[in-house]
Design an enzyme around this catalytic site. Structure first.
Site, mmCIF file in Angstrom:
data_model
loop_
_atom_site.group_PDB
_atom_site.id
_atom_site.type_symbol
_atom_site.label_atom_id
_atom_site.label_comp_id
_atom_site.label_asym_id
_atom_site.label_seq_id
_atom_site.Cartn_x
_atom_site.Cartn_y
_atom_site.Cartn_z
ATOM 1 N N CYS A 131 0.838 -1.203 0.000
ATOM 2 C CA CYS A 131 0.000 0.000 0.000
ATOM 3 C C CYS A 131 0.877 1.259 0.000
ATOM 4 C CB CYS A 131 -0.977 -0.038 1.166
ATOM 5 S SG CYS A 131 -2.340 1.155 0.976
ATOM 6 N N HIS A 186 -3.581 -4.979 0.608
ATOM 7 C CA HIS A 186 -2.997 -5.448 1.868
ATOM 8 C C HIS A 186 -3.034 -6.973 1.943
ATOM 9 C CE1 HIS A 186 -2.245 -1.727 4.165
ATOM 10 N NE2 HIS A 186 -3.200 -1.227 3.405
ATOM 11 N N GLU A 204 -1.416 -8.933 3.730
ATOM 12 C CA GLU A 204 -1.249 -9.482 5.086
ATOM 13 C C GLU A 204 -2.577 -9.948 5.676
ATOM 14 O OE1 GLU A 204 -1.751 -5.003 5.711
ATOM 15 O OE2 GLU A 204 -0.894 -6.362 4.234
#
Length: 237
Positions: free
Chosen positions: A112, A215, A217
């Site tokens: 990001c 994102h 993650e």
């Protein structure tokens, strides 16, 4: 075999909320994603003068996102959009350590805002505010929770990201109002949203130098997890 040591850049916040004094912040799932992929996550405080000392000890570097923007002056813009929010000390540190990592060809992964910072270090220009520069843009600052998808991204065939993802497109989350606007020679665009916004970049001439605008993650798709595994594999000493 020793675990690859992965430096993770922190966010910073002014006094208030968690503490009455300035404090660092890092969402747990960044560390969890590195650990699950076989790396040893280490948080990096913002000390530009220590960047080279950090790099002496790291096998890879993850540049995280945050609720702030890269200073447009860093890519030569004369005007700063009113929506732009700066965290100058964080940016100074991240530029120092990213430039040091590039000089060493240390594996780099930007997420990001971290992708945008990496892009600027690689000579890219950013879009300061997507609604002002993209016709009929998607909701890149999604209203639904960040652990849910918002829109699709399509991978560019032949790129390293496409090979890692193992598919042509995935659904991703989205939390940004800036994006990469143009890339110089040698830097490849590896993903785009349906509105044309660049969603990923890479430098295929390096061991691992890749950024994505979403994102991963949050591990919304198997491709998100594959990204972290590829990063850690490249960082093995």
């Amino acid at each position: 075999m020793r675990l690859p040591i992965i430096g993770i850049t922190l966010d910073s916040e002014p006094p208030g909320g968690y503490a009455a004094f300035p404090w660092y912040a890092l969402r747990q799932n960044y560390c969890d994603a590195i650990g699950a992929a076989g790396g040893l996550p280490v948080a990096l405080p913002h000390h530009p003068d220590l960047a080279e000392s950090y790099l002496d000890r790291l096998d890879g570097l993850l540049i995280t996102g945050g609720a702030f923007d890269v200073d447009p002056a860093l890519w030569g813009a004369r005007i700063r959009h009113p929506s732009v929010t700066l965290k100058s000390r964080r940016t100074d540190f991240e530029l120092a350590i990213v430039n040091g990592a590039l000089a060493r060809d240390l594996p780099l992964f930007g997420i990001c805002g971290g992708e945008q910072l990496l892009a600027v270090a690689l000579g890219c220009r950013l879009i300061q505010h997507i609604p002002d520069e993209i016709a009929a843009p998607l909701a890149h600052e999604q209203p639904n929770p960040r652990d849910e998808p918002s829109h699709a991204v399509t991978f560019v065939a032949g790129t390293r990201l496409a090979a890692i993802a193992g598919c042509s497109a995935i659904a991703v989350n989205s939390a940004h109002h800036q994006a990469v606007g143009s890339v110089p020679a040698g830097i490849a665009v590896n993903a785009r949203a349906d509105d044309g916004v660049i969603e990923g970049i890479e430098d295929s001439n390096r061991r691992f130098c890749l950024g994505v605008q979403w994102h991963p993650e949050f591990a919304i798709s198997p491709s998100d997890r594959a990204l972290f595994h590829a990063f850690i594999e490249a960082a093995h000493p």
